[in-house]
Design an enzyme around this catalytic site. Structure first.
Site, mmCIF file in Angstrom:
data_model
loop_
_atom_site.group_PDB
_atom_site.id
_atom_site.type_symbol
_atom_site.label_atom_id
_atom_site.label_comp_id
_atom_site.label_asym_id
_atom_site.label_seq_id
_atom_site.Cartn_x
_atom_site.Cartn_y
_atom_site.Cartn_z
ATOM 1 C CD GLU A 159 0.836 -2.333 5.964
ATOM 2 O OE1 GLU A 159 1.986 -1.914 6.147
ATOM 3 O OE2 GLU A 159 -0.092 -1.615 5.564
ATOM 4 C CB CYS A 197 0.654 4.960 3.858
ATOM 5 S SG CYS A 197 -0.114 5.457 2.311
ATOM 6 C CE1 TYR A 198 -4.996 11.085 5.143
ATOM 7 C CE2 TYR A 198 -5.132 10.259 7.394
ATOM 8 C CZ TYR A 198 -5.500 11.185 6.438
ATOM 9 O OH TYR A 198 -6.356 12.199 6.757
ATOM 10 C CG HIS A 254 1.205 0.066 2.617
ATOM 11 N ND1 HIS A 254 0.297 0.332 3.611
ATOM 12 C CD2 HIS A 254 0.958 0.949 1.635
ATOM 13 C CE1 HIS A 254 -0.482 1.331 3.235
ATOM 14 N NE2 HIS A 254 -0.096 1.725 2.033
ATOM 15 N N GLY A 290 -4.533 5.258 5.159
ATOM 16 C CA GLY A 290 -5.960 5.572 5.057
ATOM 17 C C GLY A 290 -6.288 5.931 3.628
ATOM 18 C CG ASP A 327 -14.105 -18.968 15.030
ATOM 19 O OD1 ASP A 327 -12.946 -19.323 14.751
ATOM 20 O OD2 ASP A 327 -14.763 -18.190 14.330
ATOM 21 C CE LYS A 370 -11.669 -19.140 11.267
ATOM 22 N NZ LYS A 370 -13.078 -19.141 11.644
#
Ligand code: XMP
Length: 542
Positions: free
Chosen positions: A197, A108-109, A195, A81, A253, A397
């Protein structure tokens, strides 16, 4: 709310956000919940978890332990965050979240919250740690099992954990973090300052996998394609024997949503494709041939080119163009829906290609630093009195593309770059979108796409298109003076259209594109390249 005067799919999602739970899809596979404390990469965490084969939902941090429990997840991840844990109004940790009987991973946060609330020492460091950093593993414990002792990782923080809480083991440190990873196997609580990710943390996915597989004991069986069967069952349960209508734009989509619904209920679905004459070359034919001829989906194709061009006559201002097109689109759609209802039962349901990113953003986790508005093509307002069928609400997506491929959607439709609802009309800039100008633009755009595809760059670019300003310049061709159009090449890379960079297309390719445009299009005598990023520019010129 309308986006530039054209009602988008995201608009409908926004209006619904208050009435709906995020995504309530019953599923047989394991789930891990990510709580969003407003980090820049929170969505990415959920996506990475899914890439490991575990379904993951991102919920705002304030939903509360009860809501998390209701989903019966096998594990919980607390995101990063932007706040300092000591800042006024910084999101707090609901301690009940640590008592759910499932493993918790703070990132992290998220790790700082855990450390602070369990008695560790978290303080603002004199220097922050932003970007690449070196991680030194002192003890592997469970979480870092199997990883090298030294590795690169990506950091983005100022507050730092100086001491792990009592009963916790500090596993690793980094250039500026005395405690960069910690765990208490007994309590099932884990934390990492870096992180996992982002791609700049090479072993990040490994850490997530260890957490999911070894610590949460998840079965890694989820895939985007695996939701096809679930969705089919869900659509059938929702619509029963009711009639369903879908506005097809040719975008990925609405195409995938329509196919999925057709798989579920066959000819109870009718698709309406409004060709407003503002599409790219051959695009209308491709949509019709894929849906009507190949997939045998009942399709009403409305050739409304003249109607739209008549309404656009004399309109030069971009917002005005958008309004004219948006209004006309809805009108045509309503007329077609009414025609279908004549002599029979009208449609009660409307298919929308709302994506998970729309759902998350409209659900609006507090604390998130930015909320983007996402537009899509061919959206309709929901005061058309339909119940919505939204089979892609749980998917990102790239996952929608995977489902499209699974359903056999042609590669061209699966990988289609985003295209604005008002189409080429907003790419004829500074002047009226006449048939003559649209045709020049369409032909130039066709050459651009053709060369970009041949160069193998189409998928790498977020968008590549041409713009036709209402400007003519002098040229000399074959000893003769010409006075022709200028075509602008716009090609950008981006992850989400919120920011974008101009694509560094190879010079040889640019030369080939320019020379084809000038040789093949008699109205064009000059080609220029747009080298503006976003911000300060926008992607479209309007
Ligand atoms: P801008 O020009 O604001 O565009 O940087 C961001 C992204 O949105 C697309 N776009 C639209 N999509 N309806 C849509 O469905 C619209 O009215 C619309 N306007 C812009 C644009 O192509 C880019 O990808």
């Amino acid at each position: 709310m309308t986006e530039h005067g054209v009602v988008t799919e995201a608009t409908a999602a926004t209006q619904l956000a208050d009435e709906r739970a995020p995504v309530d899809v019953p599923r047989a596979t394991d789930e891990v919940v990510v709580l969003d404390y407003g980090g820049q990469y929170s969505q990415l965490i959920a996506r990475r978890v899914r890439e490991c084969g575990v379904f993951s939902e991102l919920l705002p941090h304030h939903v509360g332990a009860e809501e998390v429990r209701r989903r019966k997840p096998k594990g919980l991840i607390l995101s990063g965050g932007p706040a300092s844990v000591y800042a006024d109004g910084a999101p707090r940790l609901d301690k009940e979240l640590l008592e759910l009987g499932i493993p918790v991973l703070g990132i992290c946060y998220g790790m700082q919250l855990v450390a602070r609330s369990l008695g560790g020492r978290v303080e603002a460091a004199e220097v922050g740690e932003f970007g690449r950093s070196q991680l030194t593993v002192r003890e592997h414990g469970r979480l870092l099992n199997g990883l090298p002792a030294e590795q690169t990782c990506w950091m983005s923080h100022r507050d730092t954990v100086f001491e792990a809480p009592p009963g916790f083991t500090a596993l690793a440190s980094s250039t500026a973090s005395p405690v960069a990873a910690l765990e208490s196997v007994e309590r099932g609580i884990y934390g990492i300052q870096f992180h996992p990710e982002v791609v700049h943390t090479p072993y990040g996915q490994e850490v997530l996998k260890t957490f999911l597989r070894d610590i949460c004991e998840c079965e890694m069986t989820w895939s985007a394609a695996s939701i096809v069967e679930e969705q089919i069952a869900q659509i059938r349960a929702q619509v029963g024997d009711g009639r369903v209508i879908c506005g097809l734009s040719g975008g990925v989509d609405s195409s995938v949503a329509a196919l999925l619904v057709h798989r579920a209920i066959g000819d109870q679905l009718t698709c309406v494709f409004v060709d407003h004459g503002l599409m790219r070359k051959n695009e209308g034919e491709q949509v019709i041939s894929a849906f009507r001829d190949h997939f045998k989906v009942p399709l009403v194709a409305v050739d409304a080119e003249e109607r739209f061009l008549t309404k656009l006559a004399g309109v030069t201002e971009p917002e005005a163009k958008r309004k004219v097109i948006g209004t006309e689109f809805i009108r045509v759609f309503e007329e077609e829906a009414a025609k279908l209802a004549e002599g029979g039962e009208g449609a009660r349901f409307l298919v929308q290609g709302t994506l998970y990113s729309d759902v998350i953003e409209s659900g609006g986790g507090t604390g998130a630093a930015t909320i983007k508005s996402h537009h899509n093509v061919g959206g309709l307002p929901d005061d058309l009195q339909f119940d919505l069928v939204e089979p892609l609400r749980a998917l990102f997506k790239d996952e929608v593309r995977a489902v499209g491929a699974e359903l056999g959607l042609p590669e061209r439709l699966v990988w289609r770059q985003p295209f604005p609802g008002p189409g080429l009309a907003i790419r004829v800039v500074g002047g009226e979108a006449t048939k003559e100008r649209l045709d020049v633009l369409r032909d130039a755009d066709f050459i651009l796409q053709d060369e970009i595809r041949k160069a193998g760059l189409y998928r790498e670019l977020w968008q590549s298109f041409c713009v036709l300003p209402d400007v003519r310049t002098v040229g000399v061709q074959g000893d003769e003076r010409t006075y022709g159009y200028v075509v602008v090449i716009r090609a950008v890379t981006s992850d989400d259209a919120m920011t974008a960079d101009w694509a560094r297309l190879p010079y040889d390719l640019l030369e080939q594109i320019a020379s084809r445009m000038i040789n093949e299009l008699r109205e064009v005598n000059r080609v220029v390249l747009d080298i503006t990023s976003k911000p300060p520019g926008t992607i479209e010129w309007e």
